[in-house]
Design an enzyme around this catalytic site. Structure first.
Site, PDB file in Angstrom:
ATOM      1  N   LYS A  68       0.245  44.885  11.882  1.00  0.00           N
ATOM      2  CA  LYS A  68       1.112  45.331  12.786  1.00  0.00           C
ATOM      3  C   LYS A  68       0.449  46.038  14.264  1.00  0.00           C
ATOM      4  CE  LYS A  68       5.563  46.203  10.504  1.00  0.00           C
ATOM      5  NZ  LYS A  68       6.733  47.161  10.239  1.00  0.00           N
ATOM      6  N   ASP A 104      11.456  47.607  15.071  1.00  0.00           N
ATOM      7  CA  ASP A 104      11.915  48.396  13.696  1.00  0.00           C
ATOM      8  C   ASP A 104      12.473  49.795  13.844  1.00  0.00           C
ATOM      9  OD1 ASP A 104      10.413  47.021  11.769  1.00  0.00           O
ATOM     10  OD2 ASP A 104       8.576  47.875  11.994  1.00  0.00           O
TER      11      ASP A 104
HETATM   12  P1  NAP Z   1       2.682  53.537   5.567  1.00  0.00           P
HETATM   13  O1  NAP Z   1       2.094  53.354   6.722  1.00  0.00           O
HETATM   14  O2  NAP Z   1       1.866  53.405   4.233  1.00  0.00           O
HETATM   15  O3  NAP Z   1       3.269  54.978   5.585  1.00  0.00           O
HETATM   16  C1  NAP Z   1       3.772  55.780   4.435  1.00  0.00           C
HETATM   17  C2  NAP Z   1       3.233  57.408   4.560  1.00  0.00           C
HETATM   18  O4  NAP Z   1       3.602  58.090   3.378  1.00  0.00           O
HETATM   19  C3  NAP Z   1       1.513  57.503   4.435  1.00  0.00           C
HETATM   20  O5  NAP Z   1       1.156  58.140   5.437  1.00  0.00           O
HETATM   21  C4  NAP Z   1       1.448  58.205   3.136  1.00  0.00           C
HETATM   22  O6  NAP Z   1       0.440  58.555   2.974  1.00  0.00           O
HETATM   23  C5  NAP Z   1       2.761  59.095   2.977  1.00  0.00           C
HETATM   24  N1  NAP Z   1       2.892  59.349   1.646  1.00  0.00           N
HETATM   25  C6  NAP Z   1       2.525  58.674   0.395  1.00  0.00           C
HETATM   26  N2  NAP Z   1       2.881  59.542  -0.482  1.00  0.00           N
HETATM   27  C7  NAP Z   1       3.420  60.682  -0.152  1.00  0.00           C
HETATM   28  C8  NAP Z   1       3.953  61.978  -0.693  1.00  0.00           C
HETATM   29  N3  NAP Z   1       4.112  61.896  -1.903  1.00  0.00           N
HETATM   30  N4  NAP Z   1       4.468  62.838   0.196  1.00  0.00           N
HETATM   31  C9  NAP Z   1       4.407  62.626   1.588  1.00  0.00           C
HETATM   32  N5  NAP Z   1       3.834  61.570   2.237  1.00  0.00           N
HETATM   33  C10 NAP Z   1       3.248  60.574   1.238  1.00  0.00           C
HETATM   34  O7  NAP Z   1       3.862  52.728   4.978  1.00  0.00           O
HETATM   35  P2  NAP Z   1       5.080  52.475   6.055  1.00  0.00           P
HETATM   36  O8  NAP Z   1       4.972  51.051   6.399  1.00  0.00           O
HETATM   37  O9  NAP Z   1       5.496  53.226   6.822  1.00  0.00           O
HETATM   38  O10 NAP Z   1       6.284  52.226   4.980  1.00  0.00           O
HETATM   39  C11 NAP Z   1       7.058  53.237   4.549  1.00  0.00           C
HETATM   40  C12 NAP Z   1       8.298  53.041   3.485  1.00  0.00           C
HETATM   41  O11 NAP Z   1       9.205  52.582   4.443  1.00  0.00           O
HETATM   42  C13 NAP Z   1       7.844  52.012   2.513  1.00  0.00           C
HETATM   43  O12 NAP Z   1       8.374  52.395   1.486  1.00  0.00           O
HETATM   44  C14 NAP Z   1       8.461  50.806   3.368  1.00  0.00           C
HETATM   45  O13 NAP Z   1       8.955  49.730   2.278  1.00  0.00           O
HETATM   46  C15 NAP Z   1       9.592  51.236   3.788  1.00  0.00           C
HETATM   47  N6  NAP Z   1       9.848  50.317   5.254  1.00  0.00           N
HETATM   48  C16 NAP Z   1      11.251  49.906   5.227  1.00  0.00           C
HETATM   49  C17 NAP Z   1      11.732  49.227   6.202  1.00  0.00           C
HETATM   50  C18 NAP Z   1      13.105  48.647   6.428  1.00  0.00           C
HETATM   51  O14 NAP Z   1      13.091  47.931   7.285  1.00  0.00           O
HETATM   52  N7  NAP Z   1      14.008  49.201   5.707  1.00  0.00           N
HETATM   53  C19 NAP Z   1      10.846  48.993   7.397  1.00  0.00           C
HETATM   54  C20 NAP Z   1       9.320  49.499   7.346  1.00  0.00           C
HETATM   55  C21 NAP Z   1       9.019  50.249   6.328  1.00  0.00           C
HETATM   56  P3  NAP Z   1      -1.059  58.091   2.562  1.00  0.00           P
HETATM   57  O15 NAP Z   1      -1.312  56.865   3.294  1.00  0.00           O
HETATM   58  O16 NAP Z   1      -2.229  59.059   2.335  1.00  0.00           O
HETATM   59  O17 NAP Z   1      -0.766  57.410   1.082  1.00  0.00           O
END
Ligand code: NAP
Length: 281
Positions: A68, A104
């Site tokens: 992205k 998004d």
């Molecule tokens: P990302 O960029 O990896 O961001 C997730 C964040 O959460 C990271 O900063 C991660 O830290 C943090 N994290 C992990 N474990 C944690 C905990 N126990 N406590 C607090 N923070 C924590 O992922 P993303 O792309 O933003 O996606 C996040 C979620 O949204 C995923 O489940 C994804 O499937 C979902 N999503 C859904 C849609 C939709 O259309 N519904 C769209 C996009 C994303 P670290 O990097 O240090 O692990």
């Protein structure tokens, strides 16, 4: 045979994406001669892939992890929203020019209104996570002028970077970077959003103390597989209104579809196939 326009999702990995069923159903419903494919492209081949889109009859892409941000330098233009979010999830190929957008956050807002009937203006909001999805969600929420947004992430530098980015752009929202979930002012919270991947696995904990959940709270979990995370199940138990992330997936896709085709997306058809597909997971 009349020529078929190609669209697709670019990612690595991208095999498990639900976007192909959603978009192919939409093309079929509107009798558009187009096919939506999966482009699982290795990082070393990204630039070659992007530079040959027009030649390969590719008219549009969704972009997912890990590209992205990486696609941005290869684009000819980037929408102001994608620029603010710092990431592109949609590319439109227009007369060989690559135009970048991010749907998004807008897709999330649409789902928030449709699925939870929630109007963020003047409200207290907390977001768990400061990653890519949280960035899109927090930027678009901020545009609607909520009263306050508190954000928590285990990755402190990422958390601080997001909060200072938001503070610079949206002077009228009260932002807080919290060090733990326990620091959130739960009794006064209107909306709690989970934008971490915690909840995808059966063994994952609920990040919030269940005793802090209450019936006036709305809880939106970006996760859609499983359809009900522990957080959503516990919130439902205390009478809170909840939504999973399927509506966000649907609406970000519908907005991408409209950018590519200049036609109104057949949202009902797209929702039906998505719901059917998710039941199979
Ligand atoms: P990302 O960029 O990896 O961001 C997730 C964040 O959460 C990271 O900063 C991660 O830290 C943090 N994290 C992990 N474990 C944690 C905990 N126990 N406590 C607090 N923070 C924590 O992922 P993303 O792309 O933003 O996606 C996040 C979620 O949204 C995923 O489940 C994804 O499937 C979902 N999503 C859904 C849609 C939709 O259309 N519904 C769209 C996009 C994303 P670290 O990097 O240090 O692990």
């Amino acid at each position: 045979m009349p020529y078929t326009k190609i669209y697709g999702v670019l990612g690595y990995p991208a095999k498990h994406s639900l976007s192909p069923v959603m978009h192919n159903a939409a093309f079929k419903a509107l009798r558009i001669n187009a096919e939506y494919k999966i482009f699982e492209i290795e990082p070393s081949e990204l630039n070659i892939f992007l530079s040959s889109l027009a030649k390969n009859n590719i008219f549009g892409l969704n972009v997912t992890v890990p590209y992205k941000e990486k696609v941005m330098p290869s684009l000819d233009s980037i929408s102001s929203e994608a620029e603010l979010i710092g990431a592109v999830n949609t590319i439109k190929v227009s007369k060989s020019r690559l135009e970048g957008f991010n749907t998004d956050g807008s897709g999330f807002l649409k789902s928030l209104s449709e699925d939870l009937n929630f109007e963020p203006k003047g409200k207290n909001i907390a977001i768990l996570g400061a990653g890519g999805a949280a960035k899109a969600v927090s930027v678009c929420l901020s545009k609607t002028k909520p009263k306050a947004i508190a954000i928590y992430d285990i990755d402190k530098p990422k958390l601080m970077a997001l909060v200072s980015h938001l503070k610079k752009i949206f002077g009228d929202v009260n932002y807080a970077a919290v060090n733990s979930v326990a620091e959130l002012d739960m009794p006064n919270l209107d909306l709690l959003i989970n934008a971490t991947p915690i909840g995808m696995k059966d063994s994952d904990p609920c990040l919030v103390n269940p005793d802090a959940l209450h019936s006036k709270l709305l809880v939106y979990d970006l996760i859609y597989n499983p359809a009900e995370t522990k957080l959503l199940a516990l919130a439902k138990e205390v009478g809170a209104k909840v939504s999973n992330g399927l509506g966000m997936l649907l609406h970000q896709g519908a907005l991408s579809f409209e950018l590519w085709t200049d036609k109104k997306a057949p949202v009902k058809v797209m929702r039906e196939v998505l719901e059917k597909e998710v039941r199979k997971l």
